[in-house]
Write an enzyme that holds these catalytic residues in place. Structure first.
Site, PDB file in Angstrom:
ATOM      1  N   SER A   1       0.850  -1.197   0.000  1.00 25.56           N
ATOM      2  CA  SER A   1       0.000   0.000   0.000  1.00 25.56           C
ATOM      3  C   SER A   1       0.878   1.236   0.000  1.00 25.56           C
ATOM      4  O   SER A   1       2.037   1.201   0.428  1.00 25.56           O
ATOM      5  CB  SER A   1      -0.961   0.003   1.189  1.00 25.56           C
ATOM      6  OG  SER A   1      -0.305   0.294   2.388  1.00 25.56           O
ATOM      7  N   ASP A   2       0.305   2.320  -0.496  1.00 30.15           N
ATOM      8  CA  ASP A   2       1.009   3.591  -0.490  1.00 30.15           C
ATOM      9  C   ASP A   2      -0.019   4.700  -0.349  1.00 30.15           C
ATOM     10  O   ASP A   2      -1.103   4.636  -0.924  1.00 30.15           O
ATOM     11  CB  ASP A   2       1.820   3.792  -1.772  1.00 30.15           C
ATOM     12  CG  ASP A   2       2.809   4.925  -1.612  1.00 30.15           C
ATOM     13  OD1 ASP A   2       3.840   4.702  -0.955  1.00 30.15           O
ATOM     14  OD2 ASP A   2       2.526   6.036  -2.099  1.00 30.15           O
ATOM     15  N   THR A   3       0.344   5.703   0.435  1.00 29.48           N
ATOM     16  CA  THR A   3      -0.559   6.816   0.707  1.00 29.48           C
ATOM     17  C   THR A   3       0.126   8.118   0.343  1.00 29.48           C
ATOM     18  O   THR A   3       1.311   8.307   0.623  1.00 29.48           O
ATOM     19  CB  THR A   3      -0.942   6.818   2.204  1.00 29.48           C
ATOM     20  OG1 THR A   3      -1.560   5.568   2.514  1.00 29.48           O
ATOM     21  CG2 THR A   3      -1.914   7.947   2.521  1.00 29.48           C
TER      22      THR A   3
END
Length: 186
Positions: free
Chosen positions: A43-45
């Site tokens: 995941s990446d934000t």
């Protein structure tokens, strides 16, 4: 949890949602050789402020500058989620957007927060689940996605891989008893 074997390098050609998803995919794929039979999740934000991508601050001065740009404005927290099962070649991808409106906080509040350790390693230089929540006026959308892991998408992805999910996700969302989630029940 295993640290991915890749960098979080931004690409100018990517739109904010593309970047969140591409980096999430890179993270999951970077572990495929080490865990070929596992379901891998990356995941990446990042922050999307009117089409501008804002990631993690480089230093305290950058954190302060980022907070100044966000003050009194609405932006989107984008979290990309990628799941991969190397052995079967199956994959699952999702991008969740959460709208955040920041308070018109004072310079002193921004300075104090940027000087804290809390803004490190956080997209947008704030941590909405900790004291950074005091900088926020309103959150609209999926709180866990804004924290960095969209639980609804994780469950959907696991089910697409035929992995049994034994948690009652509806109860989690109803209780909202996770990392100051209730702060945003307004």
């Amino acid at each position: 949890m295993v640290s991915p074997q890749t960098t979080e390098k931004s690409e100018a050609a990517w739109s904010p949602p593309e970047e969140a998803l591409c980096l999430a995919k890179r993270k999951a794929a970077s572990l495929a050789d080490r865990f070929p039979t596992a379901v891998l999740l990356g995941s990446d934000t990042l922050i999307n402020l009117e089409g501008q991508k804002i990631g993690k601050p480089k230093d305290r001065a950058d954190a302060r500058q980022i907070l100044g740009r966000l003050r009194g404005r609405t932006h989107h927290v984008l979290t990309g989620l990628a799941m991969l099962h190397p052995a079967s070649g199956k994959s699952f991808a999702w991008v969740e957007a959460v709208q955040i409106t920041m308070r018109n906080f004072s310079d002193a509040e921004a300075d104090a927060y940027a000087a804290s350790d809390e803004s490190w390693d956080k997209a947008g230089a704030y941590c909405l689940q900790a004291t950074g929540r005091l900088l926020i006026e309103r959150l609209e959308g999926d709180y866990p996605a804004a924290v960095g892991l969209p639980l609804k998408a994780v469950v959907e992805g696991l089910r697409s891989f035929e992995v049994p999910v034994r948690v009652d996700l509806d109860a989690i969302y109803q209780e909202r008893n996770f990392l100051n989630w209730r702060t945003y029940d307004r």
